[in-house]
Design an enzyme around this catalytic site. Structure first.
Site, PDB file in Angstrom:
ATOM      1  N   ASP A 105      14.592  31.449 -51.640  1.00  0.00           N
ATOM      2  CA  ASP A 105      15.955  31.859 -51.335  1.00  0.00           C
ATOM      3  C   ASP A 105      16.047  33.354 -51.603  1.00  0.00           C
ATOM      4  OD1 ASP A 105      18.796  31.736 -51.074  1.00  0.00           O
ATOM      5  OD2 ASP A 105      18.808  29.758 -52.028  1.00  0.00           O
ATOM      6  N   ASP A 207      20.274  33.876 -47.636  1.00  0.00           N
ATOM      7  CA  ASP A 207      21.657  33.695 -48.075  1.00  0.00           C
ATOM      8  C   ASP A 207      22.610  34.474 -47.169  1.00  0.00           C
ATOM      9  OD1 ASP A 207      23.280  32.600 -50.367  1.00  0.00           O
ATOM     10  OD2 ASP A 207      23.860  34.704 -50.570  1.00  0.00           O
ATOM     11  N   GLU A 262      21.422  30.772 -43.946  1.00  0.00           N
ATOM     12  CA  GLU A 262      22.709  30.151 -44.244  1.00  0.00           C
ATOM     13  C   GLU A 262      23.727  30.794 -43.316  1.00  0.00           C
ATOM     14  OE1 GLU A 262      25.811  29.314 -47.915  1.00  0.00           O
ATOM     15  OE2 GLU A 262      24.935  31.286 -47.647  1.00  0.00           O
ATOM     16  N   HIS A 335      23.787  23.069 -53.340  1.00  0.00           N
ATOM     17  CA  HIS A 335      24.294  23.521 -54.642  1.00  0.00           C
ATOM     18  C   HIS A 335      25.713  24.091 -54.578  1.00  0.00           C
ATOM     19  CE1 HIS A 335      22.992  27.042 -52.545  1.00  0.00           C
ATOM     20  NE2 HIS A 335      23.572  27.813 -53.440  1.00  0.00           N
ATOM     21  N   ASP A 336      26.284  24.215 -53.387  1.00  0.00           N
ATOM     22  CA  ASP A 336      27.629  24.790 -53.235  1.00  0.00           C
ATOM     23  C   ASP A 336      28.721  23.759 -52.992  1.00  0.00           C
ATOM     24  OD1 ASP A 336      26.749  27.435 -53.465  1.00  0.00           O
ATOM     25  OD2 ASP A 336      26.452  27.653 -51.301  1.00  0.00           O
TER      26      ASP A 336
END
Ligand code: ISL
Ligand code: CA
Length: 561
Positions: A105, A207, A262, A335-336
């Site tokens: 990431d 990201d 993302e 994770h969000d």
């Protein structure tokens, strides 16, 4: 490894299944309460046992953790919490020796405020690093340069007293946005990405990649709705495709990489500009439409209800837009966001069945499936009773905002139980040992109280577990390319609560039927005889035709005989 060849052979990144690790919450190895790289290494067989191909590792770089690692202070190092560069190299070789790949990431839109670039940048107006970020004078009447709000609540601008200007941060004030207009910034990132690829990593999860090109007039957003602001003001800026093509040309095209962007703000109408097979940009993105599905008109804690109708339409719309050209990754949590079984399934009576149904959904879609750590054992949302038990900056910022609006902490906590990001960040439950076997120390965030029942050791002991269902479903997908690239079409005329679709490839026709409901349903299958290939209610192999009853939360994948 398959190479793309005029659409005939399928590239490996389409056939892969991704498993995401959030390192802080995965496995602690030294009793400090924080997950780490040696801990990950000790659990690789758990992941490999599922048949997963690619591990996506969330940030592990030095960081003050204002946003849990998404605020990077040093792009070429390892946070001491997680281990050393030697540990990282060891992890990479252990992943490779199991025939899996690693994508890391990376955050190219902002750095930590403690990154040396920003320390220099804020030191004076004429520092050469000033132009690494966005600095603006106050508005003519005073105050921030425009009305932009950050993702986590509050203005997207923070005033710096020593130089009398504001800097831009679309996330926390500890995450200043980097200025991609500056060629030195681009060169620095080229160098960073190549550093990791030269080590042997197999690609990147990028990201908030569509945010890196800013609208330089910095006009006010005219939208009251934050999603529209993301789509039309923050994301998809004028030079976005130029920058991504540059990354492709300068970095990605030199290595056999997987690139997963993302995609906040990417829409069906422009997704193929990012991932179309003639674009030389990214392999795939993941969009957030179904993740934002129950955000209300205000902010995410002002939630509304989601409906299956809306959910299905999102899948239809994206699939149609991608056509034969683009590609996405599909997951139902990360994770969000809240845990998928609690959000889209039933985490009570039909916990097991609905977790399996959701696995069936992501693993039979036309897209590269993504599994988030813990969902393969059916981990659920958590409901901490005290605000002090929460760690996520988003939750803590919105808590203050809700208190200002006149809510009590108790009222706000109800919303956090449903929507907070820490739902996904409680430690993975490995066993019924104290702290679920995550740590022998004090965990950095509380372990889910149900860890004695829901844990990986129990899952391995139970032949009917969610874990083994994932394994079987992944194997089914791998053996049947129709589930990877076959044409997707939703079946019409189904009762409410049923999501049913076909996948077709070279004469094979498959059906997926999903009963998103705690009642039975009667469906009529399309003409012909259908053989079940996997069924979350028991053995496969049965033949079905015509009218068929589905049990609560039942899912089946059927092949036309
Ligand atoms: O988390 C969200 C909603 O609550 C998303 O809007 C999220 O902020 C957005 O998808 C961007 O996420 C990524 O960048 C953030 C980081 O906090 C997230 O963890 C990361 O996935 C800033 O780097
Ligand atoms: Ca540790």
């Amino acid at each position: 490894m398959h190479q793309e060849n005029e659409g005939k052979l399928t590239p490996w990144w389409k056939e892969s299944v991704i498993y995401q690790i959030y390192p802080r919450s995965f496995q602690d190895s030294n009793g400090d309460g924080i997950g780490d790289i040696p801990g990950i290494i000790s659990r690789l067989d758990h992941i490999h046992g599922l048949g997963v191909d690619v591990i996506w590792l969330s940030p592990f770089y030095p960081s003050p953790n204002a946003d849990m690692g998404y605020d990077i202070a040093d792009y070429k190092n390892i946070h001491t919490d997680y281990g050393t560069m030697e540990d990282f190299d060891h992890l990479l070789s252990e992943i490779h020796s199991r025939g899996m790949k690693l994508i890391i990431d990376i955050v190219l839109n902002h750095t930590s405020e403690t990154h040396p670039w920003f320390i220099e940048s804020r030191s004076s107006i004429d520092n050469p690093y000033r132009r690494y970020y966005f600095w603006k004078d106050p508005a003519p009447g005073g105050g921030p340069p425009n009305n932009w709000q950050s993702f986590f609540g509050g203005p997207a601008w923070t005033f710096d007293h020593s130089t009398g200007q504001y800097y831009l941060h679309l996330f926390t004030k500890e995450q200043p946005d980097v200025n991609w207009e500056n060629e030195h910034v681009r060169q620095a990132y080229r160098d960073i990405l190549r550093f990791w690829l030269d080590k042997g990593v197999d690609g990147f999860r990028l990201d908030v990649i569509p945010l890196i090109s800013k609208r330089l007039d910095f006009k006010d957003t005219p939208y009251a709705d934050f999603q529209h602001t993301i789509q039309y003001v923050y994301s998809n800026g004028d030079r976005i495709h130029e920058y991504i093509k540059w990354l492709h040309h300068e970095v990605f095209s030199d290595y056999p990489v997987m690139t997963l962007g993302e995609g906040p703000g990417i829409m069906p109408s422009n997704v193929n500009l990012y991932t179309g097979n003639d674009r030389s940009e990214l392999n795939m993105i993941y969009h957030l439409d179904h993740m934002f599905i129950d955000f209300g008109d205000g902010d995410k804690f002002d939630h509304g209800e989601w409906t299956l109708e809306k959910f299905m339409k999102i899948f239809d719309e994206w699939d149609e837009a991608l056509g034969d050209s683009g590609w996405i990754s599909i997951s139902l949590d990360n994770h969000d966001f809240p845990r998928m079984v609690s959000r889209f399934g039933n985490d009570g009576e039909y916990w097991k069945q609905s977790a399996k149904l959701l696995a069936t959904c992501i693993l039979t879609m036309r897209g590269t499936p993504g599994i988030y750590q813990g969902s393969e054992i059916g981990m659920k949302n958590v409901a901490f009773q005290r605000i002090e038990d929460y760690r996520d900056v988003e939750t803590l910022n919105f808590h203050r905002k809700y208190l200002d609006k006149g809510f009590t902490t108790e009222e706000f906590l109800k919303r956090v139980h449903r929507q907070g990001r820490d739902n996904a960040r409680t430690p993975v439950q490995w066993s019924d040992a104290p702290n679920g076997g995550f740590t022998t120390g004090e965990p950095w965030i509380g372990v889910h109280p149900e860890y004695r029942e829901i844990n990986a050791a129990n899952a391995l002991d139970d032949p009917d577990s969610i874990y083994y269902y994932y394994r079987d479903m992944i194997a089914l997908r791998k053996q049947n390319p129709v589930l990877v690239t076959g044409v997707y079409k939703r079946l019409s005329g189904m009762p409410d609560n049923i999501f049913a679709y076909s996948r077709q490839l070279e004469g094979e026709i498959w059906l997926v039927v999903l009963n998103f409901y705690e009642g039975t349903a009667q469906i009529v299958l399309p003409p012909g005889v259908w053989k079940s290939k996997i069924n979350n209610y028991g053995p496969s192999g049965e033949l079905y035709r015509g009218s068929t009853q589905l049990e609560p939360w039942q899912s089946m994948v059927l092949k036309k005989n």
